[in-house]
Design a protein around this motif. Sequence first.
Motif, PDB file in Angstrom:
ATOM      1  N   VAL A  84       1.001  -0.865  -0.182  1.00 41.94           N
ATOM      2  CA  VAL A  84      -0.034   0.274   0.263  1.00 41.94           C
ATOM      3  C   VAL A  84       0.524   1.459  -0.242  1.00 41.94           C
ATOM      4  CG1 VAL A  84      -0.111   0.172   2.708  1.00 41.94           C
ATOM      5  CG2 VAL A  84      -1.851   0.615   1.340  1.00 41.94           C
ATOM      6  N   SER A  85       2.033   1.294   0.094  1.00 44.39           N
ATOM      7  CA  SER A  85       2.947   2.511   0.455  1.00 44.39           C
ATOM      8  C   SER A  85       3.177   3.462  -1.070  1.00 44.39           C
ATOM      9  CB  SER A  85       4.275   1.876   1.472  1.00 44.39           C
ATOM     10  OG  SER A  85       5.122   1.350   0.665  1.00 44.39           O
ATOM     11  N   LEU A  86       3.641   1.983  -1.911  1.00 49.57           N
ATOM     12  CA  LEU A  86       2.887   2.290  -3.329  1.00 49.57           C
ATOM     13  C   LEU A  86       2.539   3.396  -4.210  1.00 49.57           C
ATOM     14  CD1 LEU A  86       5.265  -0.405  -5.734  1.00 49.57           C
ATOM     15  CD2 LEU A  86       5.368   1.553  -3.831  1.00 49.57           C
ATOM     16  N   VAL A  87       1.330   2.874  -3.435  1.00 53.33           N
ATOM     17  CA  VAL A  87      -0.009   3.789  -3.841  1.00 53.33           C
ATOM     18  C   VAL A  87      -0.326   5.235  -3.390  1.00 53.33           C
ATOM     19  CG1 VAL A  87      -3.292   3.118  -3.616  1.00 53.33           C
ATOM     20  CG2 VAL A  87      -1.229   1.042  -4.324  1.00 53.33           C
ATOM     21  N   VAL A  88       0.540   4.757  -1.776  1.00 56.00           N
ATOM     22  CA  VAL A  88       0.397   5.901  -1.206  1.00 56.00           C
ATOM     23  C   VAL A  88       0.924   7.384  -1.698  1.00 56.00           C
ATOM     24  CG1 VAL A  88       0.697   7.190   1.468  1.00 56.00           C
ATOM     25  CG2 VAL A  88      -0.417   5.033   1.230  1.00 56.00           C
ATOM     26  N   ALA A  89       2.231   6.563  -2.155  1.00 52.80           N
ATOM     27  CA  ALA A  89       3.504   7.600  -2.911  1.00 52.80           C
ATOM     28  C   ALA A  89       3.123   8.395  -4.309  1.00 52.80           C
ATOM     29  CB  ALA A  89       4.613   6.693  -3.041  1.00 52.80           C
ATOM     30  N   LEU A  90       2.354   7.429  -4.792  1.00 52.42           N
ATOM     31  CA  LEU A  90       1.902   7.750  -6.139  1.00 52.42           C
ATOM     32  C   LEU A  90       0.747   8.713  -6.150  1.00 52.42           C
ATOM     33  CD1 LEU A  90       1.978   8.106  -9.195  1.00 52.42           C
ATOM     34  CD2 LEU A  90       0.682   5.630  -9.068  1.00 52.42           C
ATOM     35  N   ARG A  91      -0.569   8.726  -5.316  1.00 51.98           N
ATOM     36  CA  ARG A  91      -1.370   9.584  -4.828  1.00 51.98           C
ATOM     37  C   ARG A  91      -0.735  11.130  -4.360  1.00 51.98           C
ATOM     38  NH1 ARG A  91      -5.302   8.020  -0.588  1.00 51.98           N
ATOM     39  NH2 ARG A  91      -6.780   9.662  -1.627  1.00 51.98           N
ATOM     40  N   GLN A  92       0.485  11.195  -3.929  1.00 47.10           N
ATOM     41  CA  GLN A  92       0.862  12.589  -3.506  1.00 47.10           C
ATOM     42  C   GLN A  92       1.410  13.115  -5.397  1.00 47.10           C
ATOM     43  OE1 GLN A  92       0.271  12.754  -1.435  1.00 47.10           O
ATOM     44  NE2 GLN A  92       0.882  11.185  -1.236  1.00 47.10           N
ATOM     45  N   ILE A  93       0.958  12.518  -6.326  1.00 43.85           N
ATOM     46  CA  ILE A  93       1.129  13.300  -7.206  1.00 43.85           C
ATOM     47  C   ILE A  93      -0.542  14.576  -7.455  1.00 43.85           C
ATOM     48  CG2 ILE A  93      -0.625  12.038  -9.177  1.00 43.85           C
ATOM     49  CD1 ILE A  93       2.672  14.088 -10.486  1.00 43.85           C
ATOM     50  N   SER A  94      -0.903  14.338  -6.753  1.00 42.57           N
ATOM     51  CA  SER A  94      -2.164  15.224  -6.692  1.00 42.57           C
ATOM     52  C   SER A  94      -1.928  16.513  -6.064  1.00 42.57           C
ATOM     53  CB  SER A  94      -3.052  14.571  -5.705  1.00 42.57           C
ATOM     54  OG  SER A  94      -2.703  14.248  -3.853  1.00 42.57           O
ATOM     55  N   ILE A  95      -0.612  16.713  -4.868  1.00 40.57           N
ATOM     56  CA  ILE A  95       0.182  18.239  -4.252  1.00 40.57           C
ATOM     57  C   ILE A  95       0.250  18.789  -5.756  1.00 40.57           C
ATOM     58  CG2 ILE A  95       2.053  18.794  -3.658  1.00 40.57           C
ATOM     59  CD1 ILE A  95       1.789  15.991  -1.356  1.00 40.57           C
ATOM     60  N   VAL A  96       0.950  18.234  -6.998  1.00 41.67           N
ATOM     61  CA  VAL A  96       0.336  19.138  -8.269  1.00 41.67           C
ATOM     62  C   VAL A  96      -0.145  19.634  -8.836  1.00 41.67           C
ATOM     63  CG1 VAL A  96       2.141  19.251 -10.410  1.00 41.67           C
ATOM     64  CG2 VAL A  96       2.650  17.640  -8.996  1.00 41.67           C
ATOM     65  N   PHE A  97      -1.216  18.588  -8.681  1.00 39.01           N
ATOM     66  CA  PHE A  97      -2.503  19.104  -8.942  1.00 39.01           C
ATOM     67  C   PHE A  97      -3.025  20.337  -8.513  1.00 39.01           C
ATOM     68  CE2 PHE A  97      -2.295  15.014 -11.192  1.00 39.01           C
ATOM     69  CZ  PHE A  97      -2.411  15.471 -12.635  1.00 39.01           C
TER      70      PHE A  97
ATOM     71  N   LEU B  82       9.226  30.182  -6.206  1.00 37.39           N
ATOM     72  CA  LEU B  82       9.919  29.038  -6.927  1.00 37.39           C
ATOM     73  C   LEU B  82      10.518  27.941  -5.501  1.00 37.39           C
ATOM     74  CD1 LEU B  82      12.938  28.346  -8.445  1.00 37.39           C
ATOM     75  CD2 LEU B  82      13.987  30.453  -7.155  1.00 37.39           C
ATOM     76  N   THR B  83      10.181  28.362  -4.888  1.00 35.73           N
ATOM     77  CA  THR B  83       9.990  27.390  -3.522  1.00 35.73           C
ATOM     78  C   THR B  83       9.265  25.782  -4.429  1.00 35.73           C
ATOM     79  OG1 THR B  83       9.076  28.443  -1.967  1.00 35.73           O
ATOM     80  CG2 THR B  83      11.451  28.494  -1.876  1.00 35.73           C
ATOM     81  N   ARG B  84       8.280  26.547  -4.274  1.00 39.87           N
ATOM     82  CA  ARG B  84       7.023  25.474  -4.761  1.00 39.87           C
ATOM     83  C   ARG B  84       7.237  24.971  -5.942  1.00 39.87           C
ATOM     84  NH1 ARG B  84       0.952  28.339  -3.516  1.00 39.87           N
ATOM     85  NH2 ARG B  84       1.252  28.561  -1.292  1.00 39.87           N
ATOM     86  N   GLY B  85       8.320  25.715  -6.931  1.00 42.19           N
ATOM     87  CA  GLY B  85       8.296  24.689  -7.748  1.00 42.19           C
ATOM     88  C   GLY B  85       9.199  24.047  -8.026  1.00 42.19           C
ATOM     89  N   LEU B  86      10.101  24.157  -7.393  1.00 42.89           N
ATOM     90  CA  LEU B  86      11.655  22.819  -7.380  1.00 42.89           C
ATOM     91  C   LEU B  86      11.199  21.986  -6.191  1.00 42.89           C
ATOM     92  CD1 LEU B  86      14.153  25.510  -6.244  1.00 42.89           C
ATOM     93  CD2 LEU B  86      14.304  24.611  -8.358  1.00 42.89           C
ATOM     94  N   GLY B  87      10.076  22.348  -5.698  1.00 41.66           N
ATOM     95  CA  GLY B  87       9.134  21.594  -4.231  1.00 41.66           C
ATOM     96  C   GLY B  87       8.362  20.505  -5.314  1.00 41.66           C
ATOM     97  N   VAL B  88       7.841  20.770  -5.373  1.00 41.04           N
ATOM     98  CA  VAL B  88       7.047  20.331  -7.051  1.00 41.04           C
ATOM     99  C   VAL B  88       7.869  18.994  -8.253  1.00 41.04           C
ATOM    100  CG1 VAL B  88       5.405  20.052  -8.994  1.00 41.04           C
ATOM    101  CG2 VAL B  88       4.981  21.656  -7.327  1.00 41.04           C
ATOM    102  N   LEU B  89       8.892  19.877  -8.286  1.00 40.94           N
ATOM    103  CA  LEU B  89      10.032  19.299  -8.736  1.00 40.94           C
ATOM    104  C   LEU B  89      10.788  17.971  -8.499  1.00 40.94           C
ATOM    105  CD1 LEU B  89      12.314  18.756 -11.250  1.00 40.94           C
ATOM    106  CD2 LEU B  89      13.550  19.915 -10.126  1.00 40.94           C
ATOM    107  N   ALA B  90      11.242  17.965  -6.782  1.00 44.88           N
ATOM    108  CA  ALA B  90      11.253  17.418  -5.566  1.00 44.88           C
ATOM    109  C   ALA B  90      10.374  16.081  -5.860  1.00 44.88           C
ATOM    110  CB  ALA B  90      11.590  17.899  -4.362  1.00 44.88           C
ATOM    111  N   ILE B  91       8.966  16.186  -5.500  1.00 50.22           N
ATOM    112  CA  ILE B  91       7.534  14.984  -5.395  1.00 50.22           C
ATOM    113  C   ILE B  91       7.536  14.779  -6.667  1.00 50.22           C
ATOM    114  CG2 ILE B  91       5.259  14.988  -5.194  1.00 50.22           C
ATOM    115  CD1 ILE B  91       5.256  17.705  -3.728  1.00 50.22           C
TER     116      ILE B  91
END
Length: 301
Positions: A254-267, A282-291
């Motif tokens: 289930v941890s892989l499902v939880v990890a993938l769900r975090q693409i919702s942060i970008v949306f 800029l901090t948000r942009g780099l944060g999105v890149l890291a995610i």
Amino acid sequence: MDFFAITLVVISAVLHAGWNILGKSNSGSGLAFTMAASFAACFLLTPYLLWFLASIGWSALPEQFWLMLLASGIAQIVYLVGLIVAYKHADVGVVYPIARALPVMMVGAISLTLGHTLTPYQWIGFFFITFGCMLVPLTQFSQVKLKSYANIGVFWALIAAVGTTGYSIVDKEALNLLTEVANQTFSDQYSAIFYLGAQFWAIAVPSLIWCLISGKFQEVVTAWHIRRNASIAGVMMAATYGLVLFSMTMTDNVSLVVALRQISIVFGLLMGIWFLREKWYLTRGLGVLAIVSGIILALSP
């Protein structure tokens, strides 16, 4: 995770970010919004629940399943109320990433105790996701210090993260038990829809009982007043988590499902900017890149 399961989770992420925008717009009462949204999903799915139970037998499910369902419902209430209250004190771009991504490390750790294995790449991916989420709330790099996160909005986001961790783990175990019982009659996907509807009842009824016992009758009145937007959010919530439950039936860890769900942060960030006129840094942009980088690493073989 196979490609179809990944696709389901990504679609659910778009819907998840969407109902969070509605939650931000109706942040006057977290409990009222939770009740109204949950009851809307309950009434939509109840005919299916009755048909499913009649098909497998009304007493087929063991007591352990119902206890896990109740625990999941309480964890969902903690998550939803924490999220909506956090939105009263901070931007979607601040609250949403923290509430959604911190459970990645928590669920990963708990998954190990349940006997699942994680590769070094997956742990590095989890770290990148978490790091990106801690970076997203900041407006400049000089704010990377503890006091930047010492506010009431982040506190409630952490409460929401604990709720997410709880229901993610419990739901996977309860779903495994449910499919074992029902697999002679229904496929796992049918069982996932049943669990979705049952879970909304496990959210709605305790919320209502709490309001009545604690004398918070105004919360019930407020829930009725915001029923239109909350009902739209409830349908989106049902569609969102239904897709996630479907993907859980195709994935052992289930941890892989939880990890993938975090693409919702970008949306969620993009919707916050487009619909709520929140700012981009800029901090948000780099944060999105890291995610995004972390998600790619976490899903690598």
